[in-house]
Structures are given as structure tokens and as C-alpha cells.
Design an enzyme around this catalytic site. Structure first.
Site, mmCIF file in Angstrom:
data_model
loop_
_atom_site.group_PDB
_atom_site.id
_atom_site.type_symbol
_atom_site.label_atom_id
_atom_site.label_comp_id
_atom_site.label_asym_id
_atom_site.label_seq_id
_atom_site.Cartn_x
_atom_site.Cartn_y
_atom_site.Cartn_z
ATOM 1 N N TYR A 89 0.191 5.282 -3.839
ATOM 2 C CA TYR A 89 -0.115 6.644 -3.418
ATOM 3 C C TYR A 89 -0.080 7.534 -4.662
ATOM 4 O O TYR A 89 0.880 7.473 -5.435
ATOM 5 C CB TYR A 89 0.896 7.124 -2.370
ATOM 6 C CG TYR A 89 0.457 8.398 -1.712
ATOM 7 C CD1 TYR A 89 -0.502 8.377 -0.713
ATOM 8 C CD2 TYR A 89 0.964 9.624 -2.117
ATOM 9 C CE1 TYR A 89 -0.938 9.551 -0.117
ATOM 10 C CE2 TYR A 89 0.538 10.806 -1.528
ATOM 11 C CZ TYR A 89 -0.413 10.759 -0.523
ATOM 12 O OH TYR A 89 -0.849 11.930 0.053
ATOM 13 N N SER A 116 -2.690 -0.921 -3.036
ATOM 14 C CA SER A 116 -3.654 0.074 -2.577
ATOM 15 C C SER A 116 -2.963 1.428 -2.461
ATOM 16 O O SER A 116 -1.738 1.529 -2.573
ATOM 17 C CB SER A 116 -4.253 -0.365 -1.243
ATOM 18 O OG SER A 116 -5.301 0.481 -0.838
ATOM 19 N N VAL A 146 0.840 -1.185 0.000
ATOM 20 C CA VAL A 146 0.000 0.000 0.000
ATOM 21 C C VAL A 146 0.886 1.250 0.000
ATOM 22 O O VAL A 146 2.043 1.199 0.410
ATOM 23 C CB VAL A 146 -0.966 -0.023 1.223
ATOM 24 C CG1 VAL A 146 -0.205 -0.016 2.535
ATOM 25 C CG2 VAL A 146 -1.972 1.098 1.167
ATOM 26 N N CYS A 147 0.330 2.347 -0.479
ATOM 27 C CA CYS A 147 0.930 3.677 -0.418
ATOM 28 C C CYS A 147 2.184 3.757 -1.301
ATOM 29 O O CYS A 147 2.118 3.522 -2.503
ATOM 30 C CB CYS A 147 1.211 4.047 1.039
ATOM 31 S SG CYS A 147 1.542 5.792 1.337
ATOM 32 N N ALA A 148 3.317 4.075 -0.721
ATOM 33 C CA ALA A 148 4.562 4.193 -1.485
ATOM 34 C C ALA A 148 5.151 2.833 -1.850
ATOM 35 O O ALA A 148 5.888 2.709 -2.835
ATOM 36 C CB ALA A 148 5.592 4.990 -0.686
#
Length: 186
Positions: free
Chosen positions: A124, A151, A103-105
């Protein structure tokens, strides 16, 4: 009971880490939090929260994992990217056709740096991360491509964890847990 590894480092994102570990535990998974920081089980998350891991990442070698789920956060994602043991475990998951998620970075920073990005992914929505994901990038809370789940960030983390849980524990269990958590999951 599905076994899930959640690696963490100094600078990992605490909302993402908490959502992953808590939601998967509620769904009946056995979650192991492992520090990738040598000689250090306690990590300081991106906003200062201190978390004590269950074990060191080295203790996770040679074990079977149903999934490995990475939180994002900077510079935590870079530390995850640089962990030779974690990358070995992720590549084993890929070779065995087992789930790995980020998820994210982390989809861009970890998966992108080691040839683990699937054909469809998200991260992200910052240009420096989206550029790494490239044409694979999709604007969605969670993207599933084969055994890979990605995600976008803290606000999508519960959805991310429920998506992982659905693949591991089934839709009925996930709907039960989502309802109890007062989360709209469809």
C-alpha cells in the site's frame, strides 16, 4: 489442484480477501481460509463484514501448501504478523522455494517484520509502509520476485490474485478466467 492457504484475522481487508479466495477458486485452486485468532473461526473484517474461516491456523501445520496468500487491512495485518504458526508456515514456504504472497499493508507489516521481503516488492503506497519496504518498493499492481508476489491494495486485488493463479495454474487458465470475469489482465 493447487492448494492455497489464505489466513485472516479481525481487521483483515474484505475486498482483498474476497478477490484472493474467489479468483483462485475460479482458476481451479483449492482455497483454505484459516483464522489466526485463537478459538475464533468467525472474524470481523476491516469494514465490518463477518467471515467464517474454514479452520484455525493451527490446523494448517504439517500440510503442504502451493501458496500462502495474505490479505492486508489494519489491524488485521498486525494480527497476522503476530501469529507464530503463520510465520512458521511462511518461513517453511520460503525455505522450500514455494510461493507466498501479500497485498496492501501485509508485505510491509508481515514480511518486513520477519525478514521475508524480496529484493523487489510493492505494498500500500502509504509512507509508513513504503519506508519498511524501502529500496525494494515498486509502483506496480503486482510485483513478482522469485516465489514472492506482492500487491498494493483493494483496487489491485484481482490483478494480484490472477498473478498468483498464473504461477499456479498457467497463463491460459488465467486468461480464460479473467475474460469471464470481465477483467483486463495482461
Amino acid at each position: 489442484m493447487a492448494k492455497v492457504l489464505v489466513p485472516v484475522a479481525d481487521g483483515s481487508e474484505e475486498i482483498e480477501t474476497s478477490c484472493i479466495t474467489d479468483t483462485l477458486t475460479r482458476c481451479g485452486c483449492q482455497v483454505t481460509v484459516a483464522s489466526v485468532v485463537p478459538g475464533q473461526l468467525q472474524v470481523k473484517m476491516s469494514r465490518g463484514l463477518k467471515v467464517v474461516a474454514d479452520c484455525a491456523i493451527e490446523d494448517c501445520k504439517g500440510k503442504e501448501w502451493d501458496a500462502i496468500a495474505l490479505p492486508g487491512g489494519m489491524p488485521g495485518a498486525e494480527t497476522l504478523r503476530d501469529s507464530a504458526v503463520l510465520i512458521e508456515l511462511l518461513k517453511e514456504q520460503s525455505t522450500k522455494g514455494k510461493m507466498f504472497a501479500a497485498v496492501c499493508a501485509s508485505p510491509a507489516v508481515v514480511f518486513g517484520s520477519h525478514g521475508l521481503l524480496p529484493e523487489k516488492a510493492t505494498c500500500y503506497p502509504n509512507p509508513k509502509f513504503k519506508d519498511v519496504v524501502g529500496a525494494a518498493w515498486q509502483d506496480a499492481k503486482a510485483v513478482v520476485d522469485g516465489q514472492v508476489v506482492t500487491s498494493q491494495g483493494p483496487g489491485t486485488s484481482i490483478h494480484f490474485a490472477l498473478t498468483i493463479a498464473e504461477k499456479l495454474c498457467g497463463k491460459e487458465k488465467v486468461e480464460e478466467v479473467a475474460k469471464a470475469m470481465l477483467v483486463d489482465y495482461a
